[in-house]
Design an enzyme around this catalytic site. Structure first.
Site, PDB file in Angstrom:
ATOM      1  N   LYS A  14       0.844  -1.196   0.000  1.00 29.85           N
ATOM      2  CA  LYS A  14       0.000   0.000   0.000  1.00 29.85           C
ATOM      3  C   LYS A  14       0.877   1.242   0.000  1.00 29.85           C
ATOM      4  O   LYS A  14       1.863   1.314   0.718  1.00 29.85           O
ATOM      5  CB  LYS A  14      -0.895   0.006   1.238  1.00 29.85           C
ATOM      6  CG  LYS A  14      -1.717   1.273   1.388  1.00 29.85           C
ATOM      7  CD  LYS A  14      -2.728   1.177   2.512  1.00 29.85           C
ATOM      8  CE  LYS A  14      -2.107   1.466   3.848  1.00 29.85           C
ATOM      9  NZ  LYS A  14      -3.120   1.748   4.889  1.00 29.85           N
ATOM     10  N   SER A  30      -3.042   3.314 -17.277  1.00 31.91           N
ATOM     11  CA  SER A  30      -2.154   2.768 -16.264  1.00 31.91           C
ATOM     12  C   SER A  30      -1.997   3.791 -15.156  1.00 31.91           C
ATOM     13  O   SER A  30      -2.624   4.840 -15.170  1.00 31.91           O
ATOM     14  CB  SER A  30      -0.773   2.466 -16.857  1.00 31.91           C
ATOM     15  OG  SER A  30      -0.228   3.664 -17.398  1.00 31.91           O
ATOM     16  N   TYR A  74      -3.332  -0.776 -13.646  1.00 26.72           N
ATOM     17  CA  TYR A  74      -2.087  -1.507 -13.419  1.00 26.72           C
ATOM     18  C   TYR A  74      -0.953  -0.509 -13.256  1.00 26.72           C
ATOM     19  O   TYR A  74      -1.030   0.633 -13.698  1.00 26.72           O
ATOM     20  CB  TYR A  74      -1.803  -2.502 -14.550  1.00 26.72           C
ATOM     21  CG  TYR A  74      -1.678  -1.868 -15.918  1.00 26.72           C
ATOM     22  CD1 TYR A  74      -0.437  -1.491 -16.431  1.00 26.72           C
ATOM     23  CD2 TYR A  74      -2.808  -1.638 -16.701  1.00 26.72           C
ATOM     24  CE1 TYR A  74      -0.330  -0.905 -17.682  1.00 26.72           C
ATOM     25  CE2 TYR A  74      -2.707  -1.056 -17.947  1.00 26.72           C
ATOM     26  CZ  TYR A  74      -1.460  -0.692 -18.431  1.00 26.72           C
ATOM     27  OH  TYR A  74      -1.358  -0.105 -19.666  1.00 26.72           O
TER      28      TYR A  74
END
Length: 126
Positions: free
Chosen positions: A9, A25, A58
């Site tokens: 995270k 992305s 991603y």
């Protein structure tokens, strides 16, 4: 038994770029990818603290040391420069891995300065 657990995270990073006309992305400072264990092209979840948007994309590598968080493509509609976001990656873990699993968490201060890292979230108290 298998479980999907938090792998990594980046907490409250600031969006530095939102580029609609770029291949979709999220570009993340390469140093932060390495430190967090998030791999290039790995699926990530982004939670926008400022507007409540939650979306999947991603990770791609941004220049090391750039402090860049660039939300690209269609996702650029969900975050603007200056928004604070939480970026998470999750992974499947088997029973043997669960007992020792610890996520890698990077906590950001204003200006995308790395404040500290942790492997545990403090217990929430009333």
């Amino acid at each position: 038994m298998h479980a999907i657990m938090l792998k990594a995270k980046l907490h409250r990073a600031e969006v530095t770029h939102a580029v609609l006309d770029y291949e979709g992305s999220c570009a993340i400072d390469g140093d932060w990818l390495d430190l967090s264990g998030i791999r290039e092209y790995e699926q990530i979840q982004i939670y926008n603290v400022d507007n409540g948007e939650r979306f999947t994309t991603y990770a791609i590598r941004a220049e090391n040391g750039s402090k860049m968080i660039s939300v690209n493509g269609a996702a650029a509609h969900k975050a603007k420069v200056g928004d604070r976001v939480i970026i998470c990656a999750y992974a499947h873990y088997g029973e043997a891995e669960l007992a020792s699993h610890k996520p890698r968490m990077l906590y950001m201060a204003p200006g995308n300065q790395l404040s500290h890292t942790s492997e545990a979230i403090p217990i929430q108290v009333a």
